[in-house]
Design a protein around this motif. Structure first.
Motif, short mmCIF file in Angstrom:
data_model
loop_
_atom_site.label_atom_id
_atom_site.label_comp_id
_atom_site.label_asym_id
_atom_site.label_seq_id
_atom_site.Cartn_x
_atom_site.Cartn_y
_atom_site.Cartn_z
N TRP A 1 10.99 8.62 -3.80
CA TRP A 1 11.72 7.87 -4.57
C TRP A 1 12.77 6.78 -3.09
O TRP A 1 12.56 5.53 -3.09
CB TRP A 1 12.75 8.40 -6.17
CG TRP A 1 14.05 8.49 -5.13
CD1 TRP A 1 14.26 9.75 -4.96
CD2 TRP A 1 15.43 7.92 -4.22
NE1 TRP A 1 15.67 10.19 -4.53
CE2 TRP A 1 16.24 9.19 -3.54
CE3 TRP A 1 15.91 6.67 -4.26
CZ2 TRP A 1 17.04 9.11 -3.33
CZ3 TRP A 1 16.83 6.83 -3.49
CH2 TRP A 1 17.17 7.92 -3.26
N LEU A 2 12.94 7.47 -2.10
CA LEU A 2 13.40 6.89 -1.21
C LEU A 2 12.59 6.50 -0.59
O LEU A 2 12.86 4.54 -0.42
CB LEU A 2 14.00 7.90 -0.61
CG LEU A 2 15.20 7.13 1.09
CD1 LEU A 2 16.03 5.81 0.02
CD2 LEU A 2 15.76 8.14 1.70
N PRO A 3 11.21 6.85 -0.02
CA PRO A 3 10.12 5.72 0.68
C PRO A 3 9.62 4.66 -0.53
O PRO A 3 9.40 3.18 0.66
CB PRO A 3 9.14 6.64 0.99
CG PRO A 3 9.58 8.00 0.94
CD PRO A 3 10.66 7.66 0.05
N LEU A 4 9.88 4.43 -1.82
CA LEU A 4 9.46 4.12 -2.17
C LEU A 4 10.07 2.37 -2.14
O LEU A 4 9.74 1.35 -2.50
CB LEU A 4 8.64 4.54 -3.56
CG LEU A 4 8.88 3.62 -4.69
CD1 LEU A 4 7.36 2.62 -4.85
CD2 LEU A 4 8.95 3.64 -6.36
N PHE A 5 11.83 3.08 -2.05
CA PHE A 5 11.91 1.91 -2.42
C PHE A 5 12.40 1.17 -1.16
O PHE A 5 12.72 -0.44 -0.98
CB PHE A 5 13.57 3.19 -2.87
CG PHE A 5 15.25 1.63 -2.84
CD1 PHE A 5 14.48 0.41 -4.06
CD2 PHE A 5 15.93 1.37 -1.95
CE1 PHE A 5 16.28 -0.54 -3.75
CE2 PHE A 5 16.43 0.66 -2.02
CZ PHE A 5 17.44 0.06 -2.69
N LEU A 6 12.69 2.11 -0.01
CA LEU A 6 12.47 0.81 0.74
C LEU A 6 11.29 0.37 1.70
O LEU A 6 11.71 -0.31 1.85
CB LEU A 6 12.93 2.25 2.19
CG LEU A 6 13.76 3.14 2.70
CD1 LEU A 6 13.98 4.06 3.69
CD2 LEU A 6 15.34 2.00 2.55
N ALA A 7 10.00 1.13 1.33
CA ALA A 7 9.00 0.34 1.63
C ALA A 7 8.95 -0.88 0.19
O ALA A 7 8.73 -1.97 0.39
CB ALA A 7 7.44 0.59 0.40
N LYS B 1 1.10 -1.40 -0.18
CA LYS B 1 -0.29 -0.25 0.00
C LYS B 1 1.06 0.82 0.52
O LYS B 1 0.58 2.12 -0.86
CB LYS B 1 -1.28 0.03 1.13
CG LYS B 1 -2.67 -1.27 1.08
CD LYS B 1 -3.33 -0.74 -0.35
CE LYS B 1 -3.97 -1.83 -0.11
NZ LYS B 1 -4.30 -2.01 -1.40
N ILE B 2 1.48 0.72 0.83
CA ILE B 2 2.75 2.08 1.05
C ILE B 2 3.51 2.44 -0.56
O ILE B 2 3.62 3.79 -0.88
CB ILE B 2 3.60 2.10 1.65
CG1 ILE B 2 3.17 2.62 2.74
CG2 ILE B 2 4.90 3.42 1.62
CD1 ILE B 2 4.57 1.73 4.53
N VAL B 3 3.54 1.36 -1.15
CA VAL B 3 4.43 1.55 -2.68
C VAL B 3 3.23 1.89 -3.59
O VAL B 3 3.32 2.64 -4.04
CB VAL B 3 4.82 -0.28 -2.83
CG1 VAL B 3 5.49 -0.11 -4.42
CG2 VAL B 3 6.15 -0.15 -2.71
N ASP B 4 1.93 1.78 -3.44
CA ASP B 4 0.92 2.17 -4.09
C ASP B 4 1.00 3.80 -4.11
O ASP B 4 0.60 4.04 -4.83
CB ASP B 4 0.18 1.33 -4.24
CG ASP B 4 0.17 0.00 -4.87
OD1 ASP B 4 0.96 -0.25 -5.21
OD2 ASP B 4 -1.19 -0.70 -4.06
N MET B 5 1.20 4.30 -2.86
CA MET B 5 1.14 5.55 -2.64
C MET B 5 2.24 6.57 -3.09
O MET B 5 1.94 7.90 -3.32
CB MET B 5 1.17 5.85 -1.28
CG MET B 5 -0.32 5.29 -0.13
SD MET B 5 -0.55 5.99 0.44
CE MET B 5 0.78 6.41 1.77
N CYS B 6 3.25 5.52 -2.54
CA CYS B 6 3.94 6.16 -3.75
C CYS B 6 4.65 6.70 -4.74
O CYS B 6 5.30 7.15 -5.65
CB CYS B 6 5.50 6.49 -2.47
SG CYS B 6 5.74 6.20 -0.95
N SER B 7 3.82 6.20 -5.80
CA SER B 7 4.06 5.35 -7.16
C SER B 7 3.32 6.35 -7.60
O SER B 7 2.36 7.32 -7.22
CB SER B 7 3.33 4.29 -8.08
OG SER B 7 3.97 3.11 -7.32
#
Length: 135
Positions: free
Chosen positions: A76-82, A63-69
């Motif tokens: 990009w950093l929260p997306l990569f970490l999640a 869900k976090i990856v979907d929010m950061c896309s």
């Protein structure tokens, strides 16, 4: 007149062979076998709870990856970490599910060995093994 010494196979007296249906042959193998069955149930339940936590964590990371896309300058950093953490939780989930199967099979094998030795019967051990696997 010839009388057969063995009863015919078609005739059913209602008496079953007790060795085929014997679950336990004594008190000690009943106690040890039942304890091992309970141990198998509890260990499987505990591992499944941990696997459910890992899967829910994976779902939250997705869900976090979907929010950061799509990734932007600051996302990009929260997306990569999640994404990395989510894939780690997915791997943990799969490993725990396989581990649960291995643990239950090991406990079932131990139940077979112990009940076979204590009951002095292969059939008692086999029934204890199958009871552990079914539970």
């Amino acid at each position: 007149t010839v009388t057969p010494s063995a009863p015919d196979a078609e005739e059913d007296d209602g008496n079953k062979d007790e060795t085929k249906t014997a679950t336990f042959s004594g008190c000690l193998d009943l106690i040890v076998g039942s304890t091992l069955v309970l141990t198998g149930i509890l260990s499987s339940f505990t591992i499944e709870i941990c696997a459910a936590y890992a899967y829910l964590s994976y779902w939250l990371c997705c869900k976090i990856v979907d929010m950061c896309s799509p990734p932007g300058l600051f996302s990009w950093l929260p997306l990569f970490l999640a994404w990395i953490i989510g894939k780690s939780f997915l791997l943990i989930d799969v490993v725990l599910l396989f581990f649960s199967i291995v643990v239950v099979e090991c406990i079932a094998a131990a139940n077979y060995l112990v009940c076979t030795i204590l009951g002095c019967s292969h059939q008692v051990g086999k029934n204890a093994h199958q009871m552990t696997r079914k539970m």
